[in-house]
Design an enzyme around this catalytic site. Structure first.
Site, mmCIF file in Angstrom:
data_model
loop_
_atom_site.group_PDB
_atom_site.id
_atom_site.type_symbol
_atom_site.label_atom_id
_atom_site.label_comp_id
_atom_site.label_asym_id
_atom_site.label_seq_id
_atom_site.Cartn_x
_atom_site.Cartn_y
_atom_site.Cartn_z
ATOM 1 N N HIS A 158 46.572 44.336 31.179
ATOM 2 C CA HIS A 158 46.548 45.701 31.673
ATOM 3 C C HIS A 158 47.330 46.557 30.688
ATOM 4 O O HIS A 158 48.551 46.474 30.629
ATOM 5 C CB HIS A 158 47.164 45.770 33.073
ATOM 6 C CG HIS A 158 46.795 47.005 33.821
ATOM 7 N ND1 HIS A 158 47.462 47.423 34.953
ATOM 8 C CD2 HIS A 158 45.821 47.924 33.609
ATOM 9 C CE1 HIS A 158 46.914 48.539 35.397
ATOM 10 N NE2 HIS A 158 45.924 48.858 34.600
ATOM 11 N N HIS A 211 38.776 43.772 40.802
ATOM 12 C CA HIS A 211 39.393 44.757 39.910
ATOM 13 C C HIS A 211 40.534 44.088 39.145
ATOM 14 O O HIS A 211 41.327 43.346 39.731
ATOM 15 C CB HIS A 211 39.933 45.934 40.744
ATOM 16 C CG HIS A 211 40.719 46.940 39.959
ATOM 17 N ND1 HIS A 211 42.095 47.013 40.019
ATOM 18 C CD2 HIS A 211 40.320 47.915 39.097
ATOM 19 C CE1 HIS A 211 42.512 47.994 39.237
ATOM 20 N NE2 HIS A 211 41.461 48.552 38.674
#
Length: 551
Positions: free
Chosen positions: A152, A106
């Site tokens: 991110h 992830h």
């Protein structure tokens, strides 16, 4: 092996049974392999290969006749030639891709926490070197909107160029395993940059890139057929997400860091997806289409006989869905892909218990690989199966319908299938790997051993402490009744008892029960991050007792 480590009484007794006047010949060793180690197909050549390996290591206690004395036999048992798992794969690799658990990371580009760490290709390389087969990249336009960064979004994480990540994936994708690598793209790009990404993908990967013949794939090819191929999985961009984030920031700016952005993304249904004008050259590269169908959970889990797709659920969504729609999830994962990811509040890159996802057939259980912890140890343990190739064949009961057209029920009370007996003999090697221990203060090691699996099978047990001993000898045996051994992992942890402070960590490992070799085995231990120690090992015995054979 330390010269101070002596064979325990049980090992001496076994050697006496399989030797003649202190000498174990190749014939004796072969009989030991068959009767004790459970290697029914072993041959004399296999026995000779073991002895030759010991000779290559220049062991002094092997005679010219290639016979073993007690010390050489003990050296073999505790050596690298006697591992608890087979170093090569043994699973059928010719089934459709959704029939496998796939080693999944992830936010694969992050070097640390989810909010402020750097983005880099270094953790991607490390993940691939550990056998990870699914890499996630979050795509954003750079500040000038003429190139693509990986980071991110809406956090303080620094970006890394997409092209750098792709080149590293190409270089390291198949250094550990030849089986396919899936790149999941979280896409926040407009069509012009999507077209640029398509160009990057085709130019970087060339013939390695799997391009589907049509957008609708009714059944996926196998890992064997897709060897050394790169597959792309994504859904079109989510411009609407920025507006949702902005609204949340205005209402509650202090808590925006904990927003589960992937939860928000997945609110878009398939009809909305098709309205985006994604670049056609980009869309044609998508091998595994992702997205939720319009409607609630029942619709999300609807199986289309003509199309394989990927559904993503957060760990929180999966927990709720497994209670109300557990069987629907299993039916869905018999044909389609389910990806599970950490909830957004795990900003420290911690992880969740993967067993719930595996029990329901989820192929892509996405984990933060940046840290350590017991959940990550379970993930590493699962994918030590099948030679560490990153693909583990799911048990048949998760893939097939039962006699009444029913599926496996993880919540059912099931009978015991087998009992795993585990005997912990001894351990050694801490002197070499643990410089932190005070040489004048000998450790008080104790062993924790147990099972992670379905709730009925899970639990931990402990040995006694071995006071002031660098080479602890426990000689303790435990039994673990297993209702679903196919999903069970054996957990092994070592600690140094400390009366006044927290017990010191002394090593750990996690092994898939389905691939466990029976007999007396040398079990190497790993550090908290999952790296194998150079010397620390345990000598253990594993035995399966069927229900029918118990007295």
């Amino acid at each position: 092996m330390s010269e101070r480590t002596k064979p325990p009484a049980d090992i001496k007794d076994i050697f006496d049974r399989y030797s003649d006047h202190g000498t174990m010949t190749l014939d004796h060793l072969l009989r030991f392999l068959i009767e004790v180690q459970g290697e029914k197909a072993a041959t004399k050549d296999d026995a000779e290969a073991i002895v030759n390996a010991l000779i290559a290591l220049q062991h002094p206690d092997i005679s010219q006749s290639k016979a073993l004395d007690l010390q050489a036999f003990f050296w073999y048992l505790f050596g690298d030639v006697n591992p608890p798992l087979s170093p090569s794969g043994s699973h059928d690799m010719n089934a459709p891709l959704p029939h496998y658990f796939i080693y999944t990371s992830h936010n694969s580009y992050l070097t640390g926490n989810q909010l402020s760490s750097d983005s880099s290709d270094a953790p991607i390389i490390e993940a691939l070197q550990r056998g990870v087969r699914v890499i996630e990249l979050d795509l954003w336009p750079n500040s000038t909107e003429d190139d693509v960064d990986v980071l991110h979004g809406m956090t303080l994480t620094n970006p890394v160029k997409l092209i750098q990540c792709l080149r590293s994936i190409k270089e390291y994708a198949f250094v550990v395993s030849d089986y396919p690598v899936v790149i999941t793209l979280e896409d926040h790009l407009k069509p012009d940059l999507q077209a640029k990404v398509a160009q990057m993908l085709t130019q970087t990967f060339g013939d390695m890139l799997f391009v589907p013949e049509s957008e609708c794939i009714a059944e996926f090819a196998s890992p064997e057929a897709l060897k050394r191929r790169i597959l792309i999985s994504t859904k079109p961009p989510k411009e609407y997400l920025e507006k949702k984030i902005e609204a949340l920031e205005e209402n509650d700016p202090e808590n925006v860091e904990s927003i589960d952005r992937e939860d928000l993304e997945d609110e878009e249904d398939e009809e909305d997806k098709l309205q985006h004008n994604a670049a056609p050259e980009y869309r044609r590269l998508i091998a595994i289409h992702a997205g939720k169908l319009k409607g609630g959970l029942k619709e999300w889990l609807r199986v289309d006989p003509d199309k394989v797709r990927r559904l993503s659920l957060s760990e929180r969504e999966l927990e709720k869905a497994s209670i109300t729609h557990g069987k629907d999830i299993i039916r869905f994962t018999q044909k389609n892909f389910l990806r599970v990811y950490p909830k957004g509040v795990r900003v420290d890159s911690s992880n969740y218990d993967p067993l719930t996802a595996w029990m329901h057939g989820a192929q892509m259980v996405a984990f933060n690989m940046q840290g350590y912890g017991k959940s990550l140890w379970l993930m590493q343990g699962m994918f030590r199966a099948n030679g560490g190739c990153g693909y583990v064949k799911k048990p048949d009961f998760l893939l097939k319908l039962g006699p009444n057209n029913d599926v496996f029920d993880p919540q059912a009370n099931l009978p015991v299938k087998t009992t795993l007996k585990v005997k912990a003999y001894l351990g050694e090697g801490w002197h070499s790997d643990f410089g932190k221990f005070d040489i004048y203060s000998r450790p008080d090691f104790y062993l924790r051993v147990g099972i992670a699996g379905v709730p009925e099978d899970s639990g931990m047990k402990e040995t006694k402490e071995m006071d002031d001993n660098w080479n602890p000898t426990w000689n303790e045996e435990f039994e673990f009744p297993l209702t679903v051994p196919e999903l069970a992992l054996i957990r092994i942890e070592i600690y140094d008892y400390d009366m006044s402070e927290r017990d010191d960590f002394g090593g750990q490992t996690c092994l898939p029960v389905s691939d466990l070799k029976t007999g007396i085995r040398a079990v190497p231990l790993h550090n908290k991050e999952g790296d194998k120690y150079k010397s620390v090992k345990l000598l253990m015995r594993f035995e399966f007792v069927s229900v029918d054979s118990r007295p």
